[in-house]
Design an enzyme around this catalytic site. Structure first.
Site, short mmCIF file in Angstrom:
data_model
loop_
_atom_site.label_atom_id
_atom_site.label_comp_id
_atom_site.label_asym_id
_atom_site.label_seq_id
_atom_site.Cartn_x
_atom_site.Cartn_y
_atom_site.Cartn_z
N ASN A 88 33.83 83.64 66.53
CA ASN A 88 35.22 83.77 66.05
C ASN A 88 35.51 82.97 64.78
OD1 ASN A 88 38.31 84.14 66.47
ND2 ASN A 88 38.00 81.92 66.47
N TYR A 154 36.77 87.54 51.27
CA TYR A 154 37.00 87.61 52.72
C TYR A 154 36.78 89.03 53.23
CZ TYR A 154 39.59 87.46 57.14
OH TYR A 154 39.96 87.57 58.46
N THR A 189 48.73 82.37 62.98
CA THR A 189 47.86 81.20 63.17
C THR A 189 47.96 80.35 61.90
OG1 THR A 189 45.92 82.15 62.08
CG2 THR A 189 46.19 82.65 64.43
N1 LIG Z 1 44.91 85.08 61.44
C1 LIG Z 1 44.75 86.34 61.08
O1 LIG Z 1 45.72 86.99 60.65
C2 LIG Z 1 43.40 86.99 61.19
C3 LIG Z 1 43.33 88.37 60.92
C4 LIG Z 1 42.11 89.02 61.03
C5 LIG Z 1 40.98 88.33 61.39
N2 LIG Z 1 41.05 86.98 61.65
C6 LIG Z 1 39.80 86.31 62.02
O2 LIG Z 1 39.94 85.66 63.27
C7 LIG Z 1 39.16 84.46 63.29
C8 LIG Z 1 40.06 83.28 63.67
O3 LIG Z 1 41.11 83.17 62.73
P1 LIG Z 1 42.36 82.18 62.90
O4 LIG Z 1 43.49 82.84 62.23
O5 LIG Z 1 42.48 81.75 64.31
O6 LIG Z 1 41.85 80.97 61.97
P2 LIG Z 1 42.30 79.42 61.93
O7 LIG Z 1 41.99 78.95 60.56
O8 LIG Z 1 43.67 79.25 62.45
O9 LIG Z 1 41.28 78.75 62.95
C9 LIG Z 1 39.90 78.80 62.68
C10 LIG Z 1 39.19 77.77 63.53
O10 LIG Z 1 37.79 77.84 63.15
C11 LIG Z 1 37.31 76.54 62.89
N3 LIG Z 1 36.25 76.63 61.89
C12 LIG Z 1 36.38 76.94 60.57
N4 LIG Z 1 35.20 76.89 59.98
C13 LIG Z 1 34.29 76.54 60.93
C14 LIG Z 1 32.91 76.32 60.92
N5 LIG Z 1 32.20 76.40 59.79
N6 LIG Z 1 32.30 76.00 62.08
C15 LIG Z 1 33.01 75.88 63.22
N7 LIG Z 1 34.33 76.06 63.29
C16 LIG Z 1 34.97 76.39 62.15
C17 LIG Z 1 38.52 75.74 62.40
O11 LIG Z 1 38.33 74.35 62.61
C18 LIG Z 1 39.64 76.33 63.25
O12 LIG Z 1 39.76 75.64 64.48
C19 LIG Z 1 38.55 84.34 61.90
O13 LIG Z 1 37.22 84.84 61.89
C20 LIG Z 1 39.44 85.21 61.04
O14 LIG Z 1 38.79 85.70 59.91
C21 LIG Z 1 42.24 86.32 61.55
#
Ligand SMILES: NC(=O)c1ccc[n+]([C@@H]2O[C@H](COP(=O)([O-])OP(=O)(O)OC[C@H]3O[C@@H](n4cnc5c(N)ncnc54)[C@H](O)[C@@H]3O)[C@@H](O)[C@H]2O)c1
Length: 258
Positions: A88, A154, A189
């Site tokens: 994730n 991205y 988030t």
């Molecule tokens: N938020 C959105 O709108 C959205 C939309 C589509 C996809 N996503 C995807 O969902 C996933 C989670 O997104 P989110 O919004 O919860 O992000 P976020 O930034 O709120 O949380 C991400 C988490 O990942 C951890 N992290 C970052 N880099 C890391 C690494 N190198 N190793 C280990 N941990 C790491 C961070 O410490 C954080 O706890 C991501 O892959 C993101 O691309 C998010």
């Protein structure tokens, strides 16, 4: 004995919601994040709700192949099994085409793409050690189906995740392993708050402007809660998805129709 799920980026946002949901579904959960503090807080929350031994915190940078293998092995040993990995963790800086630097490409691809490859490999290793198959679930995005403005690096990283998901599904089926992805839209988030800030600033507008622009494309008329995404992952982690592999499911409120 509980089944074991390993969730990366589980210290906050979508990953946290997934960890909490899978714990509710009956999994023992490895809460993996490079932020040790948030990982421990989420693991504590799960242990408090579901009893001691229901979760452990694991500190890992998913871009570091050796650490990913070590973290998965730590989880397998401590939680006594390994059944599901949720790759994730991801980052999403705003990158208008002309602003793209080598450093930002390396950072995003190291985490979003290589991190998923290392997670897949480490999970296969663990499933083999347990002598059974398992489920690999990767974070993709609606931006992995359609190019998103200002997000070239991205978006392309998430197209790569969708490709990896399809290829790994074909390669790993003989081992009894399914590989699927989930594609959120705009989820409330900390990551989204930062994208909104950057997109709004680039347009010379106040925070919230980016969200308004993106929200216009959501059929269901609201932004996603992290729990909406966790529900999709719950399905992909459970037995009801046993006959599905290679798919990247859109859970975006109707932003993209394929
Ligand atoms: N938020 C959105 O709108 C959205 C939309 C589509 C996809 N996503 C995807 O969902 C996933 C989670 O997104 P989110 O919004 O919860 O992000 P976020 O930034 O709120 O949380 C991400 C988490 O990942 C951890 N992290 C970052 N880099 C890391 C690494 N190198 N190793 C280990 N941990 C790491 C961070 O410490 C954080 O706890 C991501 O892959 C993101 O691309 C998010």
């Amino acid at each position: 004995m509980k089944k074991v799920a390993f969730v990366t980026g589980a210290g906050q946002g979508i990953g946290k919601a997934i960890a909490l949901r899978l714990a509710n579904d009956g999994f023992a959960v490895a809460v993996a994040d490079y932020n040790a503090e948030t990982a421990h807080a989420v693991a504590d929350e799960i242990n408090h709700a579901h009893g001691k031994g229901s979760a452990i915190a694991v500190t890992v940078d998913v871009a570091d192949r050796e650490r990913v293998f070590a973290a998965v092995e730590e989880a397998r040993t401590k939680l006594q099994g390994f059944d599901v990995i949720v790759n994730n963790a991801g980052v999403a800086p705003s990158t208008p085409i002309e602003s793209i630097t080598e450093a930002v490409v390396d950072k995003v691809y190291n985490i979003n793409v290589k991190g998923v490859i290392w997670g897949i490999q480490a999970a296969v290793n663990a499933f083999k050690a347990e002598k059974h198959g398992g489920k690999i679930i990767n974070a993709c995005s609606q931006a992995g189906h359609v190019g998103n403005p200002e997000l070239a690096v991205y978006s392309s990283s998430k197209f790569a995740v969708r490709g990896l998901t399809q290829t790994a599904a074909r390669d790993l089926a003989p081992l009894g392993i399914t590989v699927n992805g989930y594609c959120p839209g705009i989820v409330k988030t900390p990551m989204w708050a930062e994208i909104d800030r950057q997109v709004s600033e680039a347009a010379g507008k106040q925070p919230g402007y980016g969200t308004e622009q993106f929200a216009k494309r959501i059929t269901l008329g609201r932004l996603s809660e992290p729990e909406d995404v966790a529900a999709c992952v719950s399905y992909l982690a459970g037995p009801d998805s046993d006959y599905m592999t290679g798919q990247s499911l859109l859970i975006d409120g109707g932003m993209v129709f394929n």
